[in-house]
Write a protein that holds these residues in place. Structure first.
Motif, PDB file in Angstrom:
ATOM      1  N   TRP A 100       0.842  -1.202   0.000  1.00 42.91           N
ATOM      2  CA  TRP A 100       0.000   0.000   0.000  1.00 42.91           C
ATOM      3  C   TRP A 100       0.873   1.247   0.000  1.00 42.91           C
ATOM      4  CZ3 TRP A 100      -4.710   1.855  -0.768  1.00 42.91           C
ATOM      5  CH2 TRP A 100      -5.043   3.103  -0.223  1.00 42.91           C
ATOM      6  N   TRP A 101       1.922   1.256   0.834  1.00 43.69           N
ATOM      7  CA  TRP A 101       2.812   2.407   0.927  1.00 43.69           C
ATOM      8  C   TRP A 101       3.506   2.657  -0.407  1.00 43.69           C
ATOM      9  CZ3 TRP A 101       8.180   2.925   0.489  1.00 43.69           C
ATOM     10  CH2 TRP A 101       8.694   4.156   0.904  1.00 43.69           C
ATOM     11  N   ILE A 102       3.981   1.578  -1.034  1.00 42.87           N
ATOM     12  CA  ILE A 102       4.642   1.724  -2.334  1.00 42.87           C
ATOM     13  C   ILE A 102       3.660   2.263  -3.371  1.00 42.87           C
ATOM     14  CG2 ILE A 102       5.712   0.461  -4.247  1.00 42.87           C
ATOM     15  CD1 ILE A 102       6.949  -1.408  -2.165  1.00 42.87           C
ATOM     16  N   GLY A 103       2.434   1.743  -3.340  1.00 43.48           N
ATOM     17  CA  GLY A 103       1.427   2.201  -4.290  1.00 43.48           C
ATOM     18  C   GLY A 103       1.118   3.680  -4.129  1.00 43.48           C
ATOM     19  N   VAL A 104       0.980   4.137  -2.894  1.00 45.13           N
ATOM     20  CA  VAL A 104       0.700   5.550  -2.638  1.00 45.13           C
ATOM     21  C   VAL A 104       1.863   6.415  -3.101  1.00 45.13           C
ATOM     22  CG1 VAL A 104       0.377   7.280  -0.817  1.00 45.13           C
ATOM     23  CG2 VAL A 104      -0.885   5.118  -0.733  1.00 45.13           C
ATOM     24  N   GLN A 105       3.094   5.964  -2.825  1.00 47.18           N
ATOM     25  CA  GLN A 105       4.270   6.718  -3.261  1.00 47.18           C
ATOM     26  C   GLN A 105       4.298   6.861  -4.782  1.00 47.18           C
ATOM     27  OE1 GLN A 105       6.808   8.145  -1.100  1.00 47.18           O
ATOM     28  NE2 GLN A 105       4.987   7.819   0.149  1.00 47.18           N
ATOM     29  N   LEU A 106       3.977   5.778  -5.494  1.00 55.25           N
ATOM     30  CA  LEU A 106       3.977   5.839  -6.955  1.00 55.25           C
ATOM     31  C   LEU A 106       2.872   6.753  -7.472  1.00 55.25           C
ATOM     32  CD1 LEU A 106       4.685   2.101  -7.862  1.00 55.25           C
ATOM     33  CD2 LEU A 106       6.243   4.048  -8.061  1.00 55.25           C
ATOM     34  N   LEU A 107       1.718   6.722  -6.824  1.00 57.34           N
ATOM     35  CA  LEU A 107       0.630   7.605  -7.241  1.00 57.34           C
ATOM     36  C   LEU A 107       0.985   9.070  -7.037  1.00 57.34           C
ATOM     37  CD1 LEU A 107      -2.521   5.687  -5.913  1.00 57.34           C
ATOM     38  CD2 LEU A 107      -1.847   6.023  -8.298  1.00 57.34           C
ATOM     39  N   MET A 108       1.743   9.360  -5.987  1.00 56.42           N
ATOM     40  CA  MET A 108       2.116  10.734  -5.673  1.00 56.42           C
ATOM     41  C   MET A 108       3.398  11.179  -6.374  1.00 56.42           C
ATOM     42  SD  MET A 108      -0.173  12.076  -3.736  1.00 56.42           S
ATOM     43  CE  MET A 108      -1.313  11.181  -4.803  1.00 56.42           C
ATOM     44  N   LEU A 109       4.037  10.281  -7.123  1.00 62.23           N
ATOM     45  CA  LEU A 109       5.332  10.573  -7.730  1.00 62.23           C
ATOM     46  C   LEU A 109       5.352  11.885  -8.514  1.00 62.23           C
ATOM     47  CD1 LEU A 109       7.649   7.985  -9.443  1.00 62.23           C
ATOM     48  CD2 LEU A 109       7.280  10.212 -10.464  1.00 62.23           C
ATOM     49  N   PRO A 110       4.405  12.160  -9.415  1.00 60.61           N
ATOM     50  CA  PRO A 110       4.479  13.428 -10.163  1.00 60.61           C
ATOM     51  C   PRO A 110       4.456  14.651  -9.256  1.00 60.61           C
ATOM     52  CG  PRO A 110       2.883  11.932 -11.151  1.00 60.61           C
ATOM     53  CD  PRO A 110       3.234  11.352  -9.822  1.00 60.61           C
ATOM     54  N   GLY A 111       3.616  14.614  -8.231  1.00 58.72           N
ATOM     55  CA  GLY A 111       3.535  15.760  -7.330  1.00 58.72           C
ATOM     56  C   GLY A 111       4.806  15.960  -6.532  1.00 58.72           C
ATOM     57  N   ILE A 112       5.419  14.854  -6.103  1.00 62.60           N
ATOM     58  CA  ILE A 112       6.671  14.940  -5.344  1.00 62.60           C
ATOM     59  C   ILE A 112       7.776  15.525  -6.213  1.00 62.60           C
ATOM     60  CG2 ILE A 112       8.457  13.577  -4.182  1.00 62.60           C
ATOM     61  CD1 ILE A 112       6.209  11.582  -3.411  1.00 62.60           C
ATOM     62  N   VAL A 113       7.857  15.075  -7.466  1.00 63.79           N
ATOM     63  CA  VAL A 113       8.882  15.579  -8.378  1.00 63.79           C
ATOM     64  C   VAL A 113       8.707  17.077  -8.603  1.00 63.79           C
ATOM     65  CG1 VAL A 113       9.750  15.480 -10.739  1.00 63.79           C
ATOM     66  CG2 VAL A 113       9.256  13.366  -9.514  1.00 63.79           C
ATOM     67  N   VAL A 114       7.476  17.512  -8.859  1.00 60.33           N
ATOM     68  CA  VAL A 114       7.220  18.939  -9.075  1.00 60.33           C
ATOM     69  C   VAL A 114       7.546  19.737  -7.819  1.00 60.33           C
ATOM     70  CG1 VAL A 114       5.441  20.665  -9.579  1.00 60.33           C
ATOM     71  CG2 VAL A 114       5.493  18.513 -10.848  1.00 60.33           C
ATOM     72  N   HIS A 115       7.188  19.206  -6.652  1.00 55.95           N
ATOM     73  CA  HIS A 115       7.464  19.869  -5.377  1.00 55.95           C
ATOM     74  C   HIS A 115       8.963  20.103  -5.191  1.00 55.95           C
ATOM     75  CE1 HIS A 115       6.358  20.559  -1.018  1.00 55.95           C
ATOM     76  NE2 HIS A 115       7.675  20.419  -0.932  1.00 55.95           N
ATOM     77  N   GLU A 116       9.760  19.075  -5.393  1.00 55.69           N
ATOM     78  CA  GLU A 116      11.207  19.209  -5.206  1.00 55.69           C
ATOM     79  C   GLU A 116      11.840  20.048  -6.315  1.00 55.69           C
ATOM     80  OE1 GLU A 116      12.244  18.444  -2.436  1.00 55.69           O
ATOM     81  OE2 GLU A 116      10.525  17.220  -1.832  1.00 55.69           O
ATOM     82  N   PHE A 117      11.294  19.955  -7.517  1.00 56.47           N
ATOM     83  CA  PHE A 117      11.780  20.791  -8.610  1.00 56.47           C
ATOM     84  C   PHE A 117      11.568  22.266  -8.279  1.00 56.47           C
ATOM     85  CE2 PHE A 117      10.898  23.186 -12.518  1.00 56.47           C
ATOM     86  CZ  PHE A 117      12.087  23.004 -13.202  1.00 56.47           C
ATOM     87  N   ALA A 118      10.425  22.581  -7.656  1.00 54.77           N
ATOM     88  CA  ALA A 118      10.146  23.965  -7.265  1.00 54.77           C
ATOM     89  C   ALA A 118      11.167  24.446  -6.238  1.00 54.77           C
ATOM     90  CB  ALA A 118       8.733  24.075  -6.696  1.00 54.77           C
ATOM     91  N   HIS A 119      11.492  23.597  -5.263  1.00 54.85           N
ATOM     92  CA  HIS A 119      12.532  23.956  -4.292  1.00 54.85           C
ATOM     93  C   HIS A 119      13.862  24.232  -5.007  1.00 54.85           C
ATOM     94  CE1 HIS A 119      10.541  23.624  -0.499  1.00 54.85           C
ATOM     95  NE2 HIS A 119      10.283  22.328  -0.581  1.00 54.85           N
ATOM     96  N   LYS A 120      14.215  23.333  -5.928  1.00 59.38           N
ATOM     97  CA  LYS A 120      15.498  23.451  -6.642  1.00 59.38           C
ATOM     98  C   LYS A 120      15.552  24.735  -7.457  1.00 59.38           C
ATOM     99  CE  LYS A 120      19.387  22.109  -8.716  1.00 59.38           C
ATOM    100  NZ  LYS A 120      19.451  23.070  -9.840  1.00 59.38           N
ATOM    101  N   ARG A 121      14.504  25.026  -8.205  1.00 59.51           N
ATOM    102  CA  ARG A 121      14.482  26.223  -9.034  1.00 59.51           C
ATOM    103  C   ARG A 121      14.483  27.481  -8.171  1.00 59.51           C
ATOM    104  NH1 ARG A 121      16.669  27.139 -12.757  1.00 59.51           N
ATOM    105  NH2 ARG A 121      15.249  28.749 -13.517  1.00 59.51           N
ATOM    106  N   ALA A 122      13.814  27.433  -7.036  1.00 59.24           N
ATOM    107  CA  ALA A 122      13.818  28.583  -6.135  1.00 59.24           C
ATOM    108  C   ALA A 122      15.230  28.844  -5.617  1.00 59.24           C
ATOM    109  CB  ALA A 122      12.853  28.345  -4.974  1.00 59.24           C
ATOM    110  N   CYS A 123      15.944  27.783  -5.273  1.00 62.52           N
ATOM    111  CA  CYS A 123      17.335  27.941  -4.832  1.00 62.52           C
ATOM    112  C   CYS A 123      18.167  28.599  -5.923  1.00 62.52           C
ATOM    113  CB  CYS A 123      17.940  26.585  -4.472  1.00 62.52           C
ATOM    114  SG  CYS A 123      17.318  25.854  -2.948  1.00 62.52           S
ATOM    115  N   ASP A 124      17.982  28.156  -7.153  1.00 62.72           N
ATOM    116  CA  ASP A 124      18.732  28.726  -8.265  1.00 62.72           C
ATOM    117  C   ASP A 124      18.389  30.212  -8.456  1.00 62.72           C
ATOM    118  OD1 ASP A 124      19.826  26.230  -8.682  1.00 62.72           O
ATOM    119  OD2 ASP A 124      18.397  25.686 -10.265  1.00 62.72           O
ATOM    120  N   LEU A 125      17.114  30.538  -8.333  1.00 63.63           N
ATOM    121  CA  LEU A 125      16.674  31.912  -8.577  1.00 63.63           C
ATOM    122  C   LEU A 125      17.190  32.886  -7.521  1.00 63.63           C
ATOM    123  CD1 LEU A 125      12.983  31.337  -9.753  1.00 63.63           C
ATOM    124  CD2 LEU A 125      14.917  32.098 -11.140  1.00 63.63           C
ATOM    125  N   VAL A 126      17.264  32.457  -6.267  1.00 62.44           N
ATOM    126  CA  VAL A 126      17.710  33.362  -5.202  1.00 62.44           C
ATOM    127  C   VAL A 126      19.197  33.217  -4.914  1.00 62.44           C
ATOM    128  CG1 VAL A 126      15.430  33.400  -4.148  1.00 62.44           C
ATOM    129  CG2 VAL A 126      17.097  31.716  -3.364  1.00 62.44           C
TER     130      VAL A 126
END
Length: 219
Positions: free
Chosen positions: A30-56
């Motif tokens: 169940w945990w693995i399934g939930v993680q896979l379902l949330m994968l796109p959102g997690i990637v976008v979330h961390e990408f936003a952190h990364k891009r924010a670091c680059d911008l500032v």
């Protein structure tokens, strides 16, 4: 002790062990399934952190856009010199995930309008019965992406902890940082309410906005 009693006790013990293993196994799946379902959102979330670091201008030390672990993703960077840098890095996922989720849901809503112009009702459901499987699959994918990305919009408790620590350390020298305190409180509350499916409701709310924008929801 009679042999029958021993056999029965062993059988019960084996059944209990099997049930325990089954529960642990199902929980892991169940945990693995939930993680896979949330994968796109997690990637976008961390990408936003990364891009924010680059911008500032905050150097990034390590990035994991997704992994099976706790946390599911992270961005490690050097300590920002200014409060505004910490603020931008912490709240970036909320803005980016919200915008991406809205865009995906808007595409989903536009796709629905190519099938029918009826607002959300039983008539719309009837029209969808004649839709091709390709369109249904595309709609399902867009719906999944919109929900997954929208659910990951809330900054984490770790983001709130960072802002709170900076606020406590710097408010005497620069009272303007107190402006960020309400944001910290909102982040804490949002993460607390996630146990009550607040993140799901937020994503659904974004879908409602998109559907309303294209006229699929009556005012």
């Amino acid at each position: 002790m009679p042999a029958d009693t021993v056999v029965l006790a062993v059988a019960i013990a084996l059944v209990l062990v099997a049930l325990a293993l089954a529960v642990i196994g199902l929980g892991t799946l169940w945990w693995i399934g939930v993680q896979l379902l949330m994968l796109p959102g997690i990637v976008v979330h961390e990408f936003a952190h990364k891009r924010a670091c680059d911008l500032v201008g905050v150097p990034v030390l390590e990035v994991a856009y997704f992994r099976f672990g706790d946390p599911s993703g992270y961005v490690r960077h050097v300590q920002p010199e200014r409060y505004r840098q910490s603020f931008v890095i912490s709240v970036a996922p909320f803005l980016v995930n919200t915008i991406v989720s809205l865009a995906v849901f808007f595409g989903f809503a536009v796709l629905v309008t190519t099938v029918t112009e009826s607002p959300v009702s039983f008539e719309l459901l009837a029209d969808l019965e004649t839709v091709s499987s390709d369109v249904l699959v595309l709609a399902a994918v867009l719906g999944w992406l919109g929900i997954a990305v929208g659910m990951q919009a809330f900054p984490s408790t770790g983001d709130a902890n960072t802002l709170w620590a900076r606020s406590r350390a710097e408010w005497r020298r620069s009272p303007i940082v107190l402006v960020g305190v309400p944001v910290v409180l909102v982040i804490y509350v949002a993460n607390l309410l996630s146990w009550l499916w607040a993140d799901v409701l937020y994503a659904v709310g974004l879908a409602v906005i998109a559907f309303y924008a294209v006229g699929l929801l009556l005012p």
